[in-house]
Design a protein around this motif. Sequence first.
Motif, PDB file in Angstrom:
ATOM      1  N   PRO A 178      75.979 -60.494  28.194  1.00 29.46           N
ATOM      2  CA  PRO A 178      75.982 -61.858  28.219  1.00 29.46           C
ATOM      3  C   PRO A 178      75.054 -62.035  27.226  1.00 29.46           C
ATOM      4  O   PRO A 178      74.964 -63.448  26.368  1.00 29.46           O
ATOM      5  N   ALA A 179      73.506 -61.805  27.626  1.00 32.88           N
ATOM      6  CA  ALA A 179      72.467 -62.442  27.058  1.00 32.88           C
ATOM      7  C   ALA A 179      72.717 -62.231  25.602  1.00 32.88           C
ATOM      8  O   ALA A 179      72.278 -62.692  24.430  1.00 32.88           O
ATOM      9  N   GLU A 180      73.155 -60.375  25.062  1.00 34.75           N
ATOM     10  CA  GLU A 180      72.583 -60.339  23.388  1.00 34.75           C
ATOM     11  C   GLU A 180      74.216 -61.340  23.046  1.00 34.75           C
ATOM     12  O   GLU A 180      73.393 -61.580  21.568  1.00 34.75           O
ATOM     13  N   GLN A 181      75.047 -61.583  23.576  1.00 28.76           N
ATOM     14  CA  GLN A 181      75.996 -62.331  22.856  1.00 28.76           C
ATOM     15  C   GLN A 181      75.793 -63.872  22.565  1.00 28.76           C
ATOM     16  O   GLN A 181      75.720 -63.909  21.878  1.00 28.76           O
ATOM     17  N   LEU A 182      75.079 -64.336  24.188  1.00 28.93           N
ATOM     18  CA  LEU A 182      74.602 -64.837  23.317  1.00 28.93           C
ATOM     19  C   LEU A 182      73.245 -65.669  22.657  1.00 28.93           C
ATOM     20  O   LEU A 182      73.144 -66.848  22.236  1.00 28.93           O
ATOM     21  N   LEU A 183      72.682 -65.164  22.427  1.00 25.73           N
ATOM     22  CA  LEU A 183      71.926 -65.013  21.443  1.00 25.73           C
ATOM     23  C   LEU A 183      72.413 -65.038  20.198  1.00 25.73           C
ATOM     24  O   LEU A 183      71.892 -65.482  18.685  1.00 25.73           O
ATOM     25  N   ASN A 184      72.870 -64.136  20.132  1.00 27.17           N
ATOM     26  CA  ASN A 184      73.950 -64.146  18.719  1.00 27.17           C
ATOM     27  C   ASN A 184      74.943 -64.686  18.465  1.00 27.17           C
ATOM     28  O   ASN A 184      75.113 -65.361  17.675  1.00 27.17           O
ATOM     29  N   THR A 185      75.131 -65.842  19.488  1.00 30.14           N
ATOM     30  CA  THR A 185      75.536 -67.267  19.370  1.00 30.14           C
ATOM     31  C   THR A 185      75.073 -67.574  18.471  1.00 30.14           C
ATOM     32  O   THR A 185      74.983 -68.564  17.917  1.00 30.14           O
ATOM     33  N   MET A 186      73.746 -68.180  19.129  1.00 28.19           N
ATOM     34  CA  MET A 186      72.661 -69.420  19.106  1.00 28.19           C
ATOM     35  C   MET A 186      72.422 -67.997  16.890  1.00 28.19           C
ATOM     36  O   MET A 186      71.369 -69.699  16.658  1.00 28.19           O
ATOM     37  N   ARG A 187      71.845 -67.665  16.711  1.00 28.38           N
ATOM     38  CA  ARG A 187      71.915 -67.282  15.369  1.00 28.38           C
ATOM     39  C   ARG A 187      73.258 -67.484  15.039  1.00 28.38           C
ATOM     40  O   ARG A 187      72.496 -68.266  13.236  1.00 28.38           O
ATOM     41  N   GLY A 188      74.391 -68.045  14.883  1.00 21.50           N
ATOM     42  CA  GLY A 188      75.043 -67.968  14.348  1.00 21.50           C
ATOM     43  C   GLY A 188      74.686 -69.733  14.304  1.00 21.50           C
ATOM     44  O   GLY A 188      75.407 -69.524  12.949  1.00 21.50           O
ATOM     45  N   MET A 189      74.665 -69.714  15.092  1.00 21.18           N
ATOM     46  CA  MET A 189      74.455 -71.540  15.003  1.00 21.18           C
ATOM     47  C   MET A 189      73.338 -72.195  13.857  1.00 21.18           C
ATOM     48  O   MET A 189      73.091 -72.615  13.221  1.00 21.18           O
ATOM     49  N   LEU A 190      72.257 -71.437  14.283  1.00 22.57           N
ATOM     50  CA  LEU A 190      71.160 -71.150  13.021  1.00 22.57           C
ATOM     51  C   LEU A 190      71.622 -71.579  11.488  1.00 22.57           C
ATOM     52  O   LEU A 190      71.274 -72.281  10.733  1.00 22.57           O
ATOM     53  N   GLU A 191      72.481 -70.157  11.635  1.00 25.12           N
ATOM     54  CA  GLU A 191      72.620 -69.943  10.528  1.00 25.12           C
ATOM     55  C   GLU A 191      73.175 -70.917   9.589  1.00 25.12           C
ATOM     56  O   GLU A 191      73.871 -71.232   8.584  1.00 25.12           O
ATOM     57  N   ARG A 192      74.968 -71.619  10.482  1.00 28.28           N
ATOM     58  CA  ARG A 192      75.284 -72.715   9.664  1.00 28.28           C
ATOM     59  C   ARG A 192      74.411 -73.554   9.142  1.00 28.28           C
ATOM     60  O   ARG A 192      74.744 -74.788   8.900  1.00 28.28           O
ATOM     61  N   GLY A 193      72.919 -74.220  10.084  1.00 26.06           N
ATOM     62  CA  GLY A 193      72.856 -75.370  10.411  1.00 26.06           C
ATOM     63  C   GLY A 193      71.744 -74.814   8.620  1.00 26.06           C
ATOM     64  O   GLY A 193      71.857 -76.304   7.885  1.00 26.06           O
ATOM     65  N   LYS A 194      71.608 -74.149   8.517  1.00 30.74           N
ATOM     66  CA  LYS A 194      70.144 -73.825   7.227  1.00 30.74           C
ATOM     67  C   LYS A 194      71.561 -73.667   6.222  1.00 30.74           C
ATOM     68  O   LYS A 194      71.164 -74.101   4.866  1.00 30.74           O
ATOM     69  N   SER A 195      72.601 -73.172   6.716  1.00 24.46           N
ATOM     70  CA  SER A 195      73.555 -73.445   5.221  1.00 24.46           C
ATOM     71  C   SER A 195      74.488 -74.631   4.733  1.00 24.46           C
ATOM     72  O   SER A 195      73.750 -75.265   3.994  1.00 24.46           O
ATOM     73  N   ALA A 196      74.005 -75.770   5.577  1.00 28.97           N
ATOM     74  CA  ALA A 196      74.737 -77.165   5.809  1.00 28.97           C
ATOM     75  C   ALA A 196      73.541 -77.719   4.724  1.00 28.97           C
ATOM     76  O   ALA A 196      73.473 -78.290   3.722  1.00 28.97           O
ATOM     77  N   ILE A 197      71.704 -78.066   5.327  1.00 30.72           N
ATOM     78  CA  ILE A 197      70.469 -78.274   4.746  1.00 30.72           C
ATOM     79  C   ILE A 197      70.430 -77.416   3.574  1.00 30.72           C
ATOM     80  O   ILE A 197      70.277 -78.223   2.015  1.00 30.72           O
ATOM     81  N   THR A 198      71.512 -76.353   3.622  1.00 30.96           N
ATOM     82  CA  THR A 198      71.540 -76.025   1.505  1.00 30.96           C
ATOM     83  C   THR A 198      72.239 -76.288   0.736  1.00 30.96           C
ATOM     84  O   THR A 198      71.921 -76.757  -0.181  1.00 30.96           O
ATOM     85  N   SER A 199      73.396 -76.794   1.292  1.00 31.95           N
ATOM     86  CA  SER A 199      74.130 -77.434   0.512  1.00 31.95           C
ATOM     87  C   SER A 199      74.075 -78.926   0.239  1.00 31.95           C
ATOM     88  O   SER A 199      74.129 -79.004  -0.569  1.00 31.95           O
ATOM     89  N   TRP A 200      73.017 -79.005   1.705  1.00 37.66           N
ATOM     90  CA  TRP A 200      73.102 -80.903   1.368  1.00 37.66           C
ATOM     91  C   TRP A 200      72.270 -81.128   0.569  1.00 37.66           C
ATOM     92  O   TRP A 200      71.958 -81.997  -0.842  1.00 37.66           O
ATOM     93  N   LYS A 201      71.057 -80.421   0.429  1.00 38.44           N
ATOM     94  CA  LYS A 201      69.549 -80.600  -0.831  1.00 38.44           C
ATOM     95  C   LYS A 201      70.651 -80.497  -2.356  1.00 38.44           C
ATOM     96  O   LYS A 201      69.719 -80.889  -2.975  1.00 38.44           O
ATOM     97  N   GLU A 202      71.045 -78.859  -2.255  1.00 42.69           N
ATOM     98  CA  GLU A 202      72.393 -79.411  -4.035  1.00 42.69           C
ATOM     99  C   GLU A 202      72.920 -80.007  -4.262  1.00 42.69           C
ATOM    100  O   GLU A 202      72.827 -80.585  -5.319  1.00 42.69           O
ATOM    101  N   ASP A 203      73.375 -81.177  -3.622  1.00 45.02           N
ATOM    102  CA  ASP A 203      74.235 -81.820  -3.357  1.00 45.02           C
ATOM    103  C   ASP A 203      73.425 -83.530  -3.745  1.00 45.02           C
ATOM    104  O   ASP A 203      73.448 -84.058  -4.857  1.00 45.02           O
ATOM    105  N   VAL A 204      72.214 -83.110  -3.265  1.00 44.82           N
ATOM    106  CA  VAL A 204      71.603 -84.924  -3.548  1.00 44.82           C
ATOM    107  C   VAL A 204      70.890 -84.479  -4.408  1.00 44.82           C
ATOM    108  O   VAL A 204      70.562 -85.608  -5.493  1.00 44.82           O
TER     109      VAL A 204
END
Length: 407
Positions: free
Chosen positions: A304-330
């Motif tokens: 369960p700990a490894e699964q939770l860490l993978n979920t958190m990594r996924g949230m980080l990737e979503r956030g970083k991707s959103a920031i990249t797209s936002w900077k490109e749009d601006v």
Amino acid sequence: MTQSQNAPADPACIYLCYSASRGVTAFPGGINYRWARTALKEAGFTGLSDGTYSLPQSAPEFTREALLALTRIARTHRLTINTLENPFLGDVAERVAQNLPGNWSSEIVVHCVPVWQQDHLDWLWDRGPLAHPLATERVPYAALLTNGTDELLMIERPGHEQLLIGACLPSDFNRRFPDNRHFSKTPYAPDSICIPTPPLLASHAITAQLLPRYAHAVHRLRTDLVSDAILAGQKALDAWEAVSDSLADEQGWPLDDETYGLRAQQRDAEVWDQFEVFLNHGPALIETVTKYLDEVTDQVPRRPAEQLLNTMRGMLERGKSAITSWKEDVSRLGDQAFEDAVAERNADVWDAMVTWLDRSPDFIKLARSATPCPSSSVPTPDASQPVALNSAAPTATRTALTSRRGH
């Protein structure tokens, strides 16, 4: 050499010391420190990028003549020359950095005037003895040790043949806090320590005492910041739940599209502000938890700990991707579309932010259970190993430098 900041200050002064790697080394001080810089150049010193000046080791006759010239210039222009008894701090710091775990480097920071040394207090994270002399004594220079993220500040301890070293806030905290002294009051702030001047013994003391406390403190501070962000994000979500029904009819359709949309954008922005705290500190927390995962499996089942860490990594990737797209749009659309780009970014990661809020309490529990120990069992260096700097100067250079004492 140090002196009280309340004592009358020399309009211009020059500090001289001997460096095993550079030879005779000097640096300016005083309110009119520019006069001192000019005097050093006229005497034949070469200016270096760190604010110090040096004379070539391989030319003892030139060194002697340059020091005599500096003495004459100082008398003519009423400059004070102070010869420091300790080895050049830059040599010590470089050797210490080489013996710390990881990839550390060092640089010298010259404090020509007291306010420059007091600037350190804005980002020094310390409850120990280092902050006091920076605030009350004249400390002409310091050494900054860094591994790219972590930073340590080292000075000579006033009145003692020792050094003082303390930790700074990590650079990825961006030094954005309006009053960093708040963090010095946290119960886990790492105290600065006194260390011996031999580099091997100094690096051992730092590795065994300061670095473990620092890692412990940084992890706890990151955990607390993310924990506070979770609470604030949940509060914003609860506030939306409290008003969303009043903005829609019985079937859930908005009564007024504009009003509903603006309130939803406000919700998204408030949660994003907290999610961004996780984007900043989450990578380091996940790295630390992963490092200590074997030690906490007795408290948290591994799978369960490894699964939770993978979920958190996924949230980080979503956030970083959103920031990249936002900077490109601006960048593409310009400032006029800034607010629209922000709203689109926040809406795109809304489901990720909700998942983050839902799963983060468990992640915080895991992070707290994986907090590094504030102490270390590093073996003491063998007393037979050489620990002193190679400070044997060429006889002519040493004699010439010594003859300048008291001027």
